[in-house]
Structure formats: C-alpha cells, structure tokens
Design an enzyme around this catalytic site. Structure first.
Site, mmCIF file in Angstrom:
data_model
loop_
_atom_site.group_PDB
_atom_site.id
_atom_site.type_symbol
_atom_site.label_atom_id
_atom_site.label_comp_id
_atom_site.label_asym_id
_atom_site.label_seq_id
_atom_site.Cartn_x
_atom_site.Cartn_y
_atom_site.Cartn_z
ATOM 1 C CG HIS A 73 -2.140 -0.815 1.062
ATOM 2 N ND1 HIS A 73 -2.801 -1.382 2.107
ATOM 3 C CD2 HIS A 73 -2.809 -1.177 -0.054
ATOM 4 C CE1 HIS A 73 -3.845 -2.059 1.653
ATOM 5 N NE2 HIS A 73 -3.867 -1.947 0.344
ATOM 6 C CG HIS A 139 -3.826 -5.194 4.877
ATOM 7 N ND1 HIS A 139 -4.775 -4.488 5.564
ATOM 8 C CD2 HIS A 139 -3.005 -4.269 4.311
ATOM 9 C CE1 HIS A 139 -4.533 -3.195 5.403
ATOM 10 N NE2 HIS A 139 -3.470 -3.036 4.641
ATOM 11 C CG ASP A 193 -3.422 -1.844 11.700
ATOM 12 O OD1 ASP A 193 -3.542 -0.617 11.785
ATOM 13 O OD2 ASP A 193 -4.024 -2.544 10.850
ATOM 14 N N GLY A 365 -9.491 -3.301 5.521
ATOM 15 C CA GLY A 365 -8.506 -4.358 5.762
ATOM 16 C C GLY A 365 -7.860 -4.341 7.130
ATOM 17 C CG HIS A 366 -6.805 -1.375 8.784
ATOM 18 N ND1 HIS A 366 -5.437 -1.296 8.905
ATOM 19 C CD2 HIS A 366 -7.121 -0.721 7.650
ATOM 20 C CE1 HIS A 366 -4.946 -0.603 7.890
ATOM 21 N NE2 HIS A 366 -5.950 -0.240 7.104
#
Ligand SMILES: [Zn+2]
Ligand SMILES: [Zn+2]
Length: 552
Positions: A73, A139, A193, A365-366
């Site tokens: 990303h 992810h 994260d 995606g988290h």
C-alpha cells in the site's frame, strides 16, 4: 558494563494515518520498516503528497542494513521513490510487494540501482544484529506480512496492517499458530495496527464483497464500472470472478490499473479465465450487459479515467443511462469532498452509483477491537506499542491492551520522532529526534515550508489586497490617492465605500508622515498595519496586504 539498548523510533504513522515508517537501531545497525506516504489534508493547499522527514537516517545512512516492507500500500511504500536514493539500502519484501515497488520506483525514475530482494514468509534474513522473519497476515492486498524481529534485547513482533479474515479471497489467513508459538517463547515488544481500534467486534470477511459483486453483475441492466485502488489486487480478482460468472468481459481502464494488473498477472497473483480480458477497441458494438470496466478514480483523482468519464472529458468512454458504477473503496481522509463531487456528476449523467454507504461493496482491511485483543492475547508481549493511527486510535488501542492485562507502565503511546529505548526488563522514552512532514508539490520535494503553506491558507481564506502608492521621485511626497486592487477578499461593488475609505486612510497616514514617506520599509509596515486593522474591524477578514511603491 551496561548492555546497549535497543532504540525504536517512529518517523511516521503515529498520530496520523499514513506515511508509516519505523526505525530500529542497535549499536551500529539500523533497520527501517516501511517507507510510506500520506495524502495531504484539506488545509495543505496545493500539496500533492506528504512524506516523512528522514534527516535522522540520512546522517546515519552507513548503518542502515536494510529496509523491510510489510505490504504494497502507498502508506507503506509510497515514499520510496523519493527517499530511496538518499537511503541507498537493500529492500526486502514479499513478491507482489516487490512488484508494486518496482512499478512505483519506475514511475518515479528511481528504479536504477535499487536493490530489491524477495523475503519469503518463514525464512529468516540477517540484517546486522537483527534477524527478520515475516509471517502472512490478511489485509486488503495479497502478500501482506507481519514481522518477527529477533534483536539482542528480545523478540519484537510488528503486526503490519492486518485483520483476521478466516476466509480470505487470496493469500493465506493470518498465521495465528506461529504467533501463539512466539507468545509461548516470550515476546519483548508488540507493535500493532491501530487504524480501526475505535470499532467494536470483528471486521467482516472479504467474501461479503464477493457476494455483493455477484448480485450486481447479475442484475445490472448495462455496463458495470468498478473502481478501486489499483493495489487492491484481491478486489480486482473478485470483480473478474463475478464478471466471468455472468458472461461479462472485463476491460481495464487507465495506466496505473493496467500496469498493476499486468504485473499481478505475470507474478501469478491474478487468475483470469481465457477470453475474459478485452482490449478497449473491442468494446464497440458489444452489448452493454456483457461489459465490465475496472478503473482507478475511487479517490476522485482528477486525471483518473472515472473522474474524466464523470466530467464528460474522456476520449473513448462516456457514462450512459443504464451504467452501474461501483465505488469499491473507502475515501482516504481528506478526499471526501472530491469523491462526493464525482458521485454527484455520475448520478447526474444517469448512472446508478453504488458505494459503501448504500451497499457492502467494500470492506476495509484492518482489525477491529476483538481482533486486536486476540493478537495481544496470542503474542503476550511484555511491552506494547500501538502503531498506525491518529492519537485517539493509539490511545484506544492502549486501553484495549490494558483490558487484556498488560500493565499501564508497559504500554508506550508514542508520537513521530519519540525515541523509545528498551532493555530486556525496562523501556523508556528518552528523547525526540527531528521528524515531521516533507511536502511534495508538483516536481519539488521539500522546498515548500510551513510559511508557504500559511500564505496559501491565508490567500484561500481571506484573499489579497494590493495597494499601489505613487510618490514623487524628487520630493518623496505622495502623488494622488493610492490605488487599491483586491482579489478574493470582498465583493468590490458591495464594499465600494469601504475600499474608498481605506484609500483615504492610507493617503492621510502617508501625508502625515512627512519626509519619511519615501522610505519603503516604513511605508510597507505602516500601510499593512493600518489596513489590517481597518479591514478586520469592517469585515472580520485578514486578507494578505501587499503594498507597492511607484516613483513618478
Ligand atoms: Zn495497508
Ligand atoms: Zn497502512
């Protein structure tokens, strides 16, 4: 003799979303994790991109043993094209990530001399006194990894960006057993994260999007135009699968999407049945319900195919009634306004527009709170440091860590530039190094300072007033009344009297100042002071005031 300490220094990504970059330093060895960019916030007028300040690293560049990238990303690889030439260290990443880095470096003409290495999950590489191993995580991009870093002080786990999708579309699910094994052996520090630490529960699986796309392809009366991030290869795969199932052919529009798709095909990350992908010139005459287009533009990028189509500005493609446009992405903070404008123009032209507020066409995606807690429980670190997020996300993540039993004093909520020093038994923030934003504006990197930005904000908000003052060459006396020209300040017809009054005000002031009136610095300051006060009293605005002197 005291043992050396390990330093952990975030250069970006803490107290902001984007430009993730982490430095780990032990004696004469440094490793860097991720080199990302950030998209500008609305008040950063005219700025294209923001990248981390790496002056700390540039001074120590001989010590950098490697740059490890967790996934492809932009907020993890995007600054490489600007910063790699200054860092000049080998890069380690998974295969698809490497492909994406290559595409980006080539775009930025920084590929020459870059040392790109593939680091397969489970294999350990040695970078000075660090040993780094990656493990697969889920992810919104294939080949995302977390890192297990063996240091002289203890083991560190860096989560990368992750969620716990048990039924991912492509790639492997997050390797929980490896993490549990590490937890049993003892982990010194977990970096995890925090992007979605505000959300309770679990993040939905990518499968949800697949099902939605399937329904859309089945029901759409005409073309289906899907836009997403070009790096979201698994989403492109889902679109292709759904299209193929409903006998639609797929056309890739736009250079960055085409480049990424070609690279992903070559590396085997996309699986496309024969005859599905088509060339643009085959579109003519095809029935619309047999067509799917994939394009970038989900962030309202002005040059993207979708935005040009929305503005009737694309050479080959126009939106027609019956088109279904699917925005399969969430807005990156700061882009909402332009995206909404694009949505509006698409609607105006008769398209049906589907986006995540009206249909589950995107999942992020988290990990949400339960997933973050699960990771903490598996890894059982002695110390914890939330990463990747605004301050509130980091702070909430710290609270979650406390709730699963990590003592408050073992949790470090840092901001960019803070230096955390760790020994096997203790950790402490011991200082702060230079860090912050470097602005990329057109072709210039780092030439734009905060003064330029402040001026741009001022001009954008309150406009500009130019005062033209004519003085006699010999006597230095004012000739006539000063002229005042303004732009973006007030409606000059409506405020005619006020402008006239301000001309008189300047004339009176300069008349009364006698022989000093020809001294430029005096005039400059005096005129600005007086008009500033006057205009603020009258309008509550503070336009930028630029006096000019003409000698006649
Ligand atoms: Zn990511
Ligand atoms: Zn990220």
């Amino acid at each position: 003799m005291t043992k050396s300490r390990l330093k952990i220094i975030p250069l970006g990504g803490l107290s902001e979303i984007g430009k993730n970059m982490m430095v780990m330093e032990y004696e004469d060895d440094i490793i860097v994790i991720d080199v990302g960019l950030m998209f500008p916030e609305e008040e950063m007028i005219g700025i294209d991109l923001v990248i981390p300040d790496i002056s700390y690293l540039v001074e120590k560049r001989e010590k950098i043993r490697g740059i490890v990238i967790t996934h492809g990303h932009e907020d993890h690889i995007g600054a490489l094209r600007y910063l790699l030439p200054q860092l000049n260290a080998p890069i380690y990443s998974a295969k698809l990530t490497q492909g994406l880095i290559q595409v980006k470096l080539k775009e930025g003409k920084a590929l020459d001399g870059a040392q790109l290495n593939v680091m397969p999950p489970g294999e350990e590489i040695t970078l000075g006194k660090f040993k780094v191993e990656s493990y697969p995580v889920c992810h919104s991009i294939p080949d995302a990894v977390g890192l297990i870093i063996d240091t002289p002080v203890g083991t560190i786990v860096h989560s990368g960006d992750f969620k716990l999708d048990y039924t991912p579309v492509s790639g492997k699910p997050t390797d929980l057993s490896r993490l549990a094994q590490l937890g049993a052996q003892g982990v010194l520090l977990l970096l995890s994260d925090s992007t979605y630490a505000e959300l309770p529960g679990y993040t939905p699986s990518e499968r949800v999007v697949g099902e939605t796309l399937d329904h859309i392809m089945a029901d759409a009366p005409g073309r289906v135009i899907v836009t997403t991030f070009s790096s979201l290869v698994s989403r492109v795969q889902q679109v292709i699968d759904a299209a193929a199932k409903h006998q639609r052919r797929v056309f890739i529009i736009g250079r960055s999407m085409s480049d990424t798709v070609r690279m992903a095909l070559e590396l085997g990350y996309l699986n496309v049945p024969d005859g599905i992908l088509g060339r643009l010139d085959e579109l003519r005459g095809m029935p619309h319900n047999k067509i799917t287009l994939i394009t970038t533009g989900s962030q309202g990028e002005p040059t993207s195919a979708l935005v040009r189509m929305a503005n009737r500005d694309h050479r080959q493609l126009h939106i027609v009634r019956g088109d279904t446009v699917v925005i399969s992405a969430t807005p990156i903070p700061g882009n909402e306004a332009v995206i909404n404008r694009t949505l509006d123009s698409l609607f105006k032209q008769g398209a049906q527009v589907l986006y995540s507020k009206v249909m589950p066409v995107h999942v992020h995606g988290h990990g949400s709170q339960e997933e973050l807690k699960l990771l903490l429980n598996l890894v059982k670190p002695r110390f914890f440091m939330p990463i990747h997020g605004e301050y509130r996300h980091l702070s909430l993540h710290a609270t979650l860590a406390q709730s699963v039993g990590i003592p408050k004093e073992n949790i470090f909520v840092l901001e960019d530039g803070d230096v955390l020093e760790l020994s096997p038994l203790a950790g402490r923030v011991t200082g702060k190094i230079a860090s912050g934003n470097v602005y990329v504006d057109g072709l210039s990197v780092g030439d734009i300072g905060s003064v330029v930005l402040r001026n741009r904000r001022m001009l954008a908000r309150d406009g500009i007033v130019v005062v033209i003052i004519a003085v006699n060459k010999q006597t230095g006396k004012l000739v006539g009344r000063p002229d005042i020209v303004s732009r973006g300040f007030v409606d000059t017809r409506e405020f005619k009297d006020m402008i006239e009054e301000s001309r008189d005000l300047v004339a009176r002031t300069l008349d009364h100042s006698g022989h000093r009136s020809a001294e430029w610095s005096f005039i400059n300051t005096k005129v600005r002071d007086i008009l500033n006060r006057f205009y603020y009293e009258q309008t509550k605005l503070r336009p930028m005031i630029l006096p000019f002197m003409v000698k006649v």
